[in-house]
Design a protein around this motif. Structure first.
Motif: not given
Ligand SMILES: Nc1ncnc2c1ncn2[C@@H]1O[C@H](COP(=O)(O)OP(=O)(O)OP(=O)(O)O)[C@@H](O)[C@H]1O
Ligand SMILES: [Mg+2]
Length: 267
Positions: A52-61, A207-208
């Protein structure tokens, strides 16, 4: 800028990782400015691992997922999926985008069947497999509906069915459940875990939702808000099926929340 083909190992060469990113740099040009997205980015994913990949909006997911299925070809560094540089049309990869991207003039069944088009199966085979998938994502009775007659969550389930109809070995999911209500979402979680077991998939899920990440993934990676290395890579050591109410589950969830609340690099 493009990837230097000369440093890639021969196709199919043995690597420990199913997915391997080494020193990947990716930028966009926006309004005459260079916008770096990934800088010296490394990631390894084991075969059959669920990340699962988490990260702030716009970070490049989403950009990362596009790179992994060959939709973005301009990058520097090395990206290998099962030993080869990803390219569009690779039979191994299925992707669900952040928006459903259905063809508005095609029915639910026809949209799902598109995922099989390149295999040229016989008509009866397509119909059987599409019926299976329609049932799997809970859309029986809507086979002939058009996309504009669906809710956002239903459309996203059609997109999921289309992505897995050809039984890919590699599945990339970009926030596929964000438009679903809590009950449907947890039903989809169960389906996804069943699909994974049956199909020996390697999966990356953006996912967020921290709880979703802990419930589903073998490992949760956290991308940094600024281009750079991963902020964290956390193995979720809980056996499946996981129980959200258990103390050990809640402990993992709290641990991730605490990591996310910190600013520094953890990995
Ligand atoms: N085709 C493009 N051209 C120019 N800039 C782009 C392009 N695609 C993405 N970007 C930029 O790259 C950055 C990362 O975008 P991306 O969609 O990968 O973020 P994300 O982590 O998926 O965000 P979110 O959680 O909001 O979906 C953003 O600043 C975005 O504006
Ligand atoms: Mg995104």
């Amino acid at each position: 800028m493009s990837h230097p083909a000369t440093i890639l190992p021969a196709p199919g060469a043995a690597t420990d990782s199913f997915v391997r990113l080494r020193g990947v740099n990716k930028h966009f040009n926006v309004d005459g400015r260079r916008l770096p997205i990934l800088a010296d980015f490394n990631l390894d994913v084991r075969r059959h691992e669920f990340i699962a990949i988490l990260g702030e909006s716009g970070c490049g997911k989403s950009t990362l997922l596009r790179l992994l299925c060959g939709l973005e070809e301009n990058y520097a560094g090395q990206i290998l999926v099962d030993g080869v540089a990803p390219k569009v049309g690779n039979d191994e990869a299925g992707i669900v985008f952040q928006d459903p991207r259905l063809f508005p003039w095609l029915s639910v069944a026809q949209n799902i069947a598109l995922g099989l088009a390149r295999f040229r199966p016989d008509r009866a085979g397509v119909q059987r497999r599409v019926e299976e998938l329609v049932a799997l994502v809970g859309l029986s009775g809507f086979e002939n509906a058009l996309p504009h007659q669906l809710s956002g969550g239903m459309a996203q389930r059609v997109a999921l069915a289309r992505a897995i109809v050809s039984r890919p070995a590699f599945l990339l999911l970009d926030e596929p459940f964000s438009a679903l209500d809590a009950l449907t979402r947890s039903q989809m979680h169960e389906q996804l875990l069943r699909i994974r077991e049956a199909a020996d998939l390697t999966m990356l899920l953006v996912t967020h939702d921290v709880e979703e990440a802990v419930y589903l993934a073998d490992r949760v990676v956290v991308m940094a808000p600024q281009p750079g290395p991963l902020r964290a890579s956390v193995e979720i050591g809980l056996p499946y099926p996981r129980v959200r109410e258990e103390a050990a589950f809640q402990h993992e969830r709290e641990r991730l929340h605490a990591l996310l609340a910190k600013d520094e690099l953890i990995a």
